[in-house]
Design an enzyme around this catalytic site. Structure first.
Site, PDB file in Angstrom:
ATOM      1  CB  SER A 159      11.682  -7.556  -0.421  1.00 19.33           C
ATOM      2  OG  SER A 159      11.052  -8.726   0.360  1.00 19.33           O
ATOM      3  CG  ASP A 219       4.031  -5.060  -0.161  1.00 27.66           C
ATOM      4  OD1 ASP A 219       3.659  -6.284   0.339  1.00 27.66           O
ATOM      5  OD2 ASP A 219       5.332  -4.834   0.113  1.00 27.66           O
ATOM      6  CG  HIS A 223       6.489  -7.985  -1.262  1.00 22.47           C
ATOM      7  ND1 HIS A 223       6.780  -6.984  -0.465  1.00 22.47           N
ATOM      8  CD2 HIS A 223       7.507  -8.920  -1.336  1.00 22.47           C
ATOM      9  CE1 HIS A 223       8.318  -7.221  -0.205  1.00 22.47           C
ATOM     10  NE2 HIS A 223       8.585  -8.223  -0.677  1.00 22.47           N
TER      11      HIS A 223
END
Length: 410
Positions: A155, A320, A353
């Site tokens: 991320s 995601d 995610h």
């Protein structure tokens, strides 16, 4: 938790002070600051086996292992890092660092400004990914590490790894970019802005200087966390875990908590508001918004990535929707256009995610294979240790260690 189970065991964080002023990309300056970090494994004699792990929004330097005073506080990427794990600490020397502006020990808005004797609060500079990377290079210098075997992150951490590769191309052999993006979409910026509005409009926010008022904008922070948490999970994962289950046997016909998903979000947000700092949330989401290495190249990502020299592993997850695989493919295309060494894995996973934090055999096998190859390339299998005295003050049980490594880190 034992060595045999693959844990690095009990770990100790260290706080290191940097006296040299830091000039931010915004033009602001900070006269000295602290960074908190942890290390796992042994640095080899050639100092070639170090791996820097960069954290995402609400995580910290506590990447692996646990604290002796509280074994439940396990590192947020403990399933990835440790003896025999994909990032094997019997081969690599792993460094976890807490970013500037955080609320987990490194200098941030909640820290005291020695000049004024008050918390930095609203006066803390707006920080960028590039600013974080600049401070990480100073930490590397303090540790005597001229070149990392890898810089790794998921991320927002993946954005830092990408930034390392372009800003300091001679200082890393590999960049591992997981569940990341070369820049946020308008929708992502919109989610972040709604979360920030929830915080700044809380009556207890006081323009960011709530510390001096003895309060905390918990209501706004709870709402911000709810918004963020929804985006970290896929619709399928939420349906599988909660569906439309009611808390009671029948519909209540009221506006209080009626569905299990509502109860879950309430619980997560209340827990988060107890340990996280509202100003830190503002800073980190803004850093996400501003990240765009192609901005200074007329939007040309290929040109922006051209300085990179290292090999890359890029990983995305099909479910995601916050940082979709299409965004990872943009990074891969720019690397291929530059004829860089890149491997790409698109993992069919249902978790959204947050999949980068979870156990997935295929995902971990890809990471393990990359580190196996890297170990041979940088001589990480050598057993001779470098003589290294870790700089900084050991933190036995800091007051600000309230929730290191608890919860997800997206």
């Amino acid at each position: 938790m034992s060595h045999a189970s693959g844990s690095v065991g009990a770990v100790t964080a260290r706080r290191l002070h940097f006296a040299a002023p830091l000039r931010f990309r915004s033009g602001a300056t900070l006269d000295g600051y602290d960074l908190v970090y942890e290390t796992y494994g042994t640095l080899n004699a050639a100092r070639s086996n170090a791996v820097l792990v960069c954290h995402a929004l609400n995580a910290s330097h506590h990447v692996a292992g646990y604290y002796a005073h509280d074994p439940k506080k396990v590192g947020w990427w403990d399933n990835m890092i440790g003896p025999g794990k994909p990032l094997d600490t019997e081969r690599f020397f792993v460094v976890g660092v807490n970013n500037l502006g955080s609320c987990f020990g490194s200098t941030g808005p909640g820290s005291l400004d020695w000049a004024s004797g008050k918390h930095y609060g609203s006066r803390f500079p707006v920080v960028t990914v590039e600013d974080w990377v600049a401070t990480q290079t100073r930490l590397a210098d303090a540790l005597g590490i001229e070149r990392f075997a890898a810089v790794m992150g998921g991320s927002l951490g993946g954005m830092q790894a990408l930034s390392w590769a372009t800003l300091y191309p001679d200082r890393l052999a590999s960049a591992i970019v997981v569940a990341a993006t070369p820049k946020l979409t308008a929708q992502n910026i919109a989610f972040n802005e709604v979360a920030r509005r929830a915080i700044v409009t809380d009556p207890d926010f006081h323009g960011g200087d709530y510390y001096e008022h003895g309060v905390k904008p918990k209501r706004g922070l709870r709402l911000a966390r709810m918004i963020g948490h929804i985006t970290y999970l896929s619709d399928g994962a939420m349906m599988e875990k909660f569906g439309r289950s009611l808390r009671a046997d029948a519909i209540g016909y009221h506006f209080d908590i009626d569905f299990e998903i509502e109860s879950y979000l309430k619980h997560q947000s209340e827990k988060f508001a107890e340990y996280f700092d509202a100003n830190t949330y503002l800073l980190i989401t803004r850093a996400l918004d501003y990240f765009d290495p192609a901005h200074d190249f007329g939007g040309n990502l290929t040109a922006a990535i051209a300085p990179a020299k290292c090999r890359f592993l890029v990983v995305s997850f099909t479910s995601d929707w916050r940082f979709s695989p299409a965004r990872s493919r943009e990074i891969v295309k720019a690397l291929v256009d530059n004829r860089r060494n890149v491997a790409y894995a698109e993992i069919d996973a249902p978790h959204g995610h947050d999949a980068f934090l979870l156990d997935d055999e295929r995902y971990h096998a890809v990471a393990r294979a990359h580190f196996d190859n890297l170990a041979r390339e940088v001589g990480a299998d050598g057993k001779t240790a470098a003589s290294i005295a870790l700089p900084g003050e050991p933190i036995g049980r800091p007051d600000d260690e309230e929730a290191l490594a608890s919860g997800f880190a997206a």
